[in-house]
Motif scaffolding. Sequence first.
Motif, PDB file in Angstrom:
ATOM      1  N   SER A  23      -5.825   9.320 -10.705  1.00 11.42           N
ATOM      2  CA  SER A  23      -5.996  10.766 -10.866  1.00 11.42           C
ATOM      3  C   SER A  23      -5.384  11.493  -9.672  1.00 11.42           C
ATOM      4  N   GLY A  24      -5.519  10.881  -8.486  1.00 11.83           N
ATOM      5  CA  GLY A  24      -4.899  11.483  -7.306  1.00 11.83           C
ATOM      6  C   GLY A  24      -3.395  11.605  -7.488  1.00 11.83           C
ATOM      7  N   LEU A  25      -2.795  10.532  -7.976  1.00 12.76           N
ATOM      8  CA  LEU A  25      -1.345  10.540  -8.200  1.00 12.76           C
ATOM      9  C   LEU A  25      -0.965  11.621  -9.213  1.00 12.76           C
ATOM     10  N   SER A  26      -1.780  11.718 -10.266  1.00 12.20           N
ATOM     11  CA  SER A  26      -1.503  12.680 -11.326  1.00 12.20           C
ATOM     12  C   SER A  26      -1.622  14.120 -10.835  1.00 12.20           C
ATOM     13  N   ILE A  27      -2.662  14.390 -10.045  1.00  9.65           N
ATOM     14  CA  ILE A  27      -2.868  15.755  -9.539  1.00  9.65           C
ATOM     15  C   ILE A  27      -1.694  16.151  -8.647  1.00  9.65           C
ATOM     16  N   ILE A  28      -1.303  15.238  -7.780  1.00 15.21           N
ATOM     17  CA  ILE A  28      -0.181  15.533  -6.888  1.00 15.21           C
ATOM     18  C   ILE A  28       1.084  15.793  -7.698  1.00 15.21           C
ATOM     19  N   PHE A  29       1.310  14.952  -8.694  1.00 18.56           N
ATOM     20  CA  PHE A  29       2.515  15.140  -9.508  1.00 18.56           C
ATOM     21  C   PHE A  29       2.477  16.474 -10.241  1.00 18.56           C
ATOM     22  N   GLY A  30       1.290  16.810 -10.770  1.00 20.11           N
ATOM     23  CA  GLY A  30       1.181  18.041 -11.542  1.00 20.11           C
ATOM     24  C   GLY A  30       1.676  19.250 -10.769  1.00 20.11           C
ATOM     25  N   VAL A  31       1.323  19.321  -9.496  1.00 20.93           N
ATOM     26  CA  VAL A  31       1.666  20.512  -8.718  1.00 20.93           C
ATOM     27  C   VAL A  31       3.005  20.355  -8.011  1.00 20.93           C
ATOM     28  N   THR A  32       3.215  19.229  -7.344  1.00 22.84           N
ATOM     29  CA  THR A  32       4.412  19.124  -6.500  1.00 22.84           C
ATOM     30  C   THR A  32       5.586  18.480  -7.230  1.00 22.84           C
ATOM     31  N   ARG A  33       5.338  17.890  -8.404  1.00 19.96           N
ATOM     32  CA  ARG A  33       6.370  17.179  -9.161  1.00 19.96           C
ATOM     33  C   ARG A  33       6.909  15.991  -8.380  1.00 19.96           C
ATOM     34  N   ILE A  34       6.114  15.491  -7.460  1.00 19.35           N
ATOM     35  CA  ILE A  34       6.533  14.298  -6.743  1.00 19.35           C
ATOM     36  C   ILE A  34       5.671  13.137  -7.210  1.00 19.35           C
ATOM     37  N   VAL A  35       6.327  12.026  -7.541  1.00 16.91           N
ATOM     38  CA  VAL A  35       5.565  10.807  -7.790  1.00 16.91           C
ATOM     39  C   VAL A  35       5.434  10.110  -6.450  1.00 16.91           C
ATOM     40  N   ASN A  36       4.220  10.111  -5.966  1.00 15.56           N
ATOM     41  CA  ASN A  36       3.996   9.640  -4.608  1.00 15.56           C
ATOM     42  C   ASN A  36       3.867   8.122  -4.587  1.00 15.56           C
ATOM     43  N   PHE A  37       4.961   7.484  -4.274  1.00 12.70           N
ATOM     44  CA  PHE A  37       4.968   6.030  -4.221  1.00 12.70           C
ATOM     45  C   PHE A  37       4.016   5.527  -3.140  1.00 12.70           C
ATOM     46  N   ALA A  38       3.851   6.334  -2.091  1.00 10.23           N
ATOM     47  CA  ALA A  38       3.005   5.913  -0.974  1.00 10.23           C
ATOM     48  C   ALA A  38       1.528   5.954  -1.332  1.00 10.23           C
ATOM     49  N   HIS A  39       1.230   6.288  -2.552  1.00  8.46           N
ATOM     50  CA  HIS A  39      -0.171   6.372  -2.949  1.00  8.46           C
ATOM     51  C   HIS A  39      -0.904   5.037  -2.759  1.00  8.46           C
ATOM     52  N   GLY A  40      -0.226   3.955  -3.054  1.00  8.00           N
ATOM     53  CA  GLY A  40      -0.821   2.634  -2.846  1.00  8.00           C
ATOM     54  C   GLY A  40      -1.070   2.381  -1.368  1.00  8.00           C
ATOM     55  N   ALA A  41      -0.162   2.858  -0.534  1.00  8.60           N
ATOM     56  CA  ALA A  41      -0.335   2.681   0.908  1.00  8.60           C
ATOM     57  C   ALA A  41      -1.576   3.432   1.383  1.00  8.60           C
ATOM     58  N   PHE A  42      -1.796   4.611   0.849  1.00  8.44           N
ATOM     59  CA  PHE A  42      -2.991   5.377   1.254  1.00  8.44           C
ATOM     60  C   PHE A  42      -4.266   4.690   0.759  1.00  8.44           C
ATOM     61  N   TYR A  43      -4.161   4.108  -0.413  1.00 11.41           N
ATOM     62  CA  TYR A  43      -5.285   3.336  -0.944  1.00 11.41           C
ATOM     63  C   TYR A  43      -5.619   2.190   0.012  1.00 11.41           C
ATOM     64  N   MET A  44      -4.571   1.510   0.432  1.00  7.81           N
ATOM     65  CA  MET A  44      -4.772   0.385   1.347  1.00  7.81           C
ATOM     66  C   MET A  44      -5.320   0.863   2.689  1.00  7.81           C
ATOM     67  N   LEU A  45      -4.776   1.968   3.197  1.00  8.38           N
ATOM     68  CA  LEU A  45      -5.283   2.507   4.458  1.00  8.38           C
ATOM     69  C   LEU A  45      -6.755   2.865   4.327  1.00  8.38           C
ATOM     70  N   GLY A  46      -7.121   3.430   3.187  1.00  8.62           N
ATOM     71  CA  GLY A  46      -8.529   3.763   2.956  1.00  8.62           C
ATOM     72  C   GLY A  46      -9.402   2.527   3.082  1.00  8.62           C
ATOM     73  N   ALA A  47      -8.939   1.431   2.503  1.00 14.57           N
ATOM     74  CA  ALA A  47      -9.712   0.197   2.556  1.00 14.57           C
ATOM     75  C   ALA A  47      -9.826  -0.317   3.992  1.00 14.57           C
ATOM     76  N   TYR A  48      -8.696  -0.325   4.700  1.00 13.95           N
ATOM     77  CA  TYR A  48      -8.734  -0.829   6.081  1.00 13.95           C
ATOM     78  C   TYR A  48      -9.612   0.047   6.963  1.00 13.95           C
ATOM     79  N   LEU A  49      -9.422   1.364   6.835  1.00 10.04           N
ATOM     80  CA  LEU A  49     -10.218   2.268   7.671  1.00 10.04           C
ATOM     81  C   LEU A  49     -11.696   2.124   7.336  1.00 10.04           C
ATOM     82  N   ALA A  50     -12.013   1.996   6.056  1.00 11.52           N
ATOM     83  CA  ALA A  50     -13.404   1.846   5.663  1.00 11.52           C
ATOM     84  C   ALA A  50     -13.961   0.553   6.240  1.00 11.52           C
ATOM     85  N   TYR A  51     -13.161  -0.478   6.251  1.00  9.74           N
ATOM     86  CA  TYR A  51     -13.607  -1.743   6.832  1.00  9.74           C
ATOM     87  C   TYR A  51     -14.011  -1.536   8.293  1.00  9.74           C
ATOM     88  N   THR A  52     -13.102  -0.924   9.047  1.00  8.99           N
ATOM     89  CA  THR A  52     -13.378  -0.712  10.472  1.00  8.99           C
ATOM     90  C   THR A  52     -14.596   0.177  10.670  1.00  8.99           C
TER      91      THR A  52
END
Lengths: 629, 260
Positions: A23-52
């Motif tokens: 849904s995050g990817l979709s919302i971003i695309f809806g407004v900015t028309r960018i398909v954010n490939f880095a979305h997976g990277a942010f997902y991963m960062l979320g996991a790492y940061l949450a771990y710490t």
Amino acid sequence: MEFLVVQFLTGLASAASLFLVASGLSIIFGVTRIVNFAHGAFYMLGAYLAYTLTERLEGAFGFWGGLVLAGLAVAALGALLEIVLLRRIYRAPELFQLLATFGVTLMVQDLVVVIWGPEDLVGRRAPGLRGAVEVFGQMVPSYDLFLIALGPVVLGLLWLVFKRTRWGVLVRAATQDRDMVAALGVNQKWLFTSVFALGVFLAGLGGALQIPRDAVSHAMDLRVIVEVFVVVVIGGLGSVFGAFVAAIVVSELNAFGILVMPKISLVLVFLVMAAVLVVRPWGLFGKPEGPARQAPGVSIRPWRPFSPGERIAVAAGVALAALLPLVAGDYALTVGSEIIIFALFAASLHFLMTVGGLASFGHAAYFGLGAYGAAFAAKAAGLPMEAALLAGPLLGLAGAALFGWFCVRLSGVYFAMLTLAFAQITWSVAFQWVEVTGGDNGILGVWPSPWAAGPRGFYWLALAVSAAGIAALRVLVFSPFGYGLRATRDSVLRAEAIGIDRGRVQWTAFVIAGTFAGVAGALFAFLKGSVFPENLAIPTSVDGLVMVLLGGIETVSGAVVGALVYKALAIWLMSQTELSKLVLGAVIVVLVVAFPKGIVGSVEELRARRNRSEPNGAAFGAAKMEAAE
Amino acid sequence: MTRLLEVQGLAKSYGGVHAVRGVSFGLAAGEILALIGPNGAGKSTCFNMLNGQIRPDTGTIRLEGRDTTGMRPRAVWRLGVGRTFQITATFASMTVRENVQVALLSHAHQLSVFHRFAGRSHAGEAEALLDLVGMRADAERPCGELAYGDLKRLELAIALANRPKLLLMDEPTAGMAPKERVELMRLTAAIAREQRIGVLFTEHDMDVVFEHADRVMVLNRGQLIAEGSPEAVRRDAQVRAIYLGEGLVYDARHREGRAA
Ligand SMILES: Nc1ncnc2c1ncn2[C@@H]1O[C@H](COP(=O)(O)OP(=O)(O)OP(=O)(O)O)[C@@H](O)[C@H]1O
Ligand SMILES: [Mg+2]
């Protein structure tokens, strides 16, 4: 029966975090028309940061607070990225946006290894939800039940935000019509940044929520982004509700696919995605997109075949390359063979991308299929190398014919996402189907015939085949078929209005490109003497994209130069630094932002400028402006 | 005898908006028919239905007696229908000549040829077509750097490549200087009369319309409200009302916007 219910619940639980990310990817695309490939990277960062954070902070509050904080921290990083990078490329062609955000993904992959180390990390269990609940006599983790409830709650909250707040109304308006928001005098910059931050927050939170279920690893970004692409292709880009439904569909297919086809579970997802695409190319809840803003490769300088002088220069270059074995050592020749093979691979992608305007993010699939095809032919069928080199590419051709048939129904970002998803599916089949492909262990002992067994012999073989392949592709560019293909790229409207069957022409180009990639792959199998799933993995696809981009996307033969420079650089870089992905990612970002014409493109521009001192850029600008009206 | 084009009860709506409703007319070979109407009247929608770009909700389109309703644009084109677009659609990465050559190659069913240098095919015919629209001197220029008026003329050359029986021209002279407009339409009319091509065109410039059209149809809010000779239409009270009212004002603004 009971077991099936539990399996269903497991699927629903997995859907929650997938829904958040998608849904995050979709919302971003809806407004900015960018398909954010880095979305997976942010997902991963979320996991790492949450771990710490959850390791540092105490108690239940620390745990839940840690998850939310991780999401917020990721959102802040996202906002930063939006301000620093994305604002520069909102008007760039879609391909460049995808590539730039992919470059960021690569950088993050190395960064998390530097910060958190290469090992998988197992996070804390959720306080209060450590146990399991009995459902029909089977134990279901209570955390799963929590996730199952969370999905609809988030959907409801997003709905409220979009319906009930002024900000939400603006976002919806911007999704429907960007110009209108600009006309309303809304600060568009701020709106984009906040939307991006929200979308990325959802990705970060999705990653953070995974830590009690799954180990945190530095490969989770690509895994999730492929699933997310599948979700948005099924659900429809830009639709939050579509993401919700499709996340459930995909997660359930995964949960039950393991039961039905344990070896190749992803095939089930593929079949459903294919079915949806046939019936509703824009996804279940998506809206048809207009044609891509600008197809890659459109140049305003018409292409011409080589002049006699240039032809001599190229012939001399090939002759020089053929003389290399007289002076170079074995290692240099092996590297040389690899570079030459990748030149053919890049040329095949270039044909599809620049000539056809179809930016494939999964071209390695056909390279890898060619390699596996050659390996099967040599090992299973016992064919000699010469025959295997002919048979191998047929597998690439078959794969391209099948996947291409679906892909060419779409264009722009949908096309890119779908090619990527197909490549990933091919990869997972190669990875999971151990009996046939050897899985992770690959297929070993794919040896060339005696005459080509030495580095010299093989170098000449690679050079001959690649040069012939690249020449054939170049002939195609200037053939009537090539003209028709460029016509579909330049203007679908006009092409269809002069009798050109866009779908058929593009599908043919897809198959041609896949076959030539297969030839390169078959050569590669014999060069290495082995085939591994990584040959058709995403990084190989991206290597190809960067080669094309580096050479110059608006040129006829830039890909060859790009492949030479890039492959040589990459091999050198690998020997110099551990952080090759970080450097490569940065190179991609810089290329896209500062050097979008590539090497050959820039050289050509310089030459054109020198040849014609009087620029008619003004006339061109005026025509463009009016045509855009 | 069946006429070149017979249209019966054509209708198309978008959501609740009736873009076109109940449009019927016929067009004979060699006849030049103008379709006029204020902005948003549904003219482009009509054109798009005629060449197959959008499928009408109801109604039939017959070309020389053959039902073409719902056919793809490429199939309609094969039957001899050429068209130009309100906003030009050409191949920006090719030269002017190559733009015409692609259309000629397509017409000759040669686009599946994978060898041979396409730049030399049908060169003579391409020259001739460019000559016809007065662009022979520009043949080697990149299409991407042409001025808008030249693009319109190039579109005409492309549209003529399949030796059409019917030419659909959606605002062929929009964005051109007044003198250019008159020239282009004179040229079109001459070609059409000589080759007995039926022409349906829409145009905001009434001078152009009244000088060249054999017949004029007036579309307003999706419906045909008048049809007849230019003089008759000019005198029609209803038409005058539309053009003296909001339509004309809007029209002038429209044109200014384009010139800017
Ligand atoms: N794809 C679409 N979706 C929704 N409405 C549309 C669409 N295309 C056209 N319309 C509407 O249909 C009506 C007719 O449009 P059309 O473009 O045919 O008018 P026109 O007579 O060509 O106008 P102009 O002189 O401005 O070119 C307009 O009200 C327009 O808003
Ligand atoms: Mg119109």
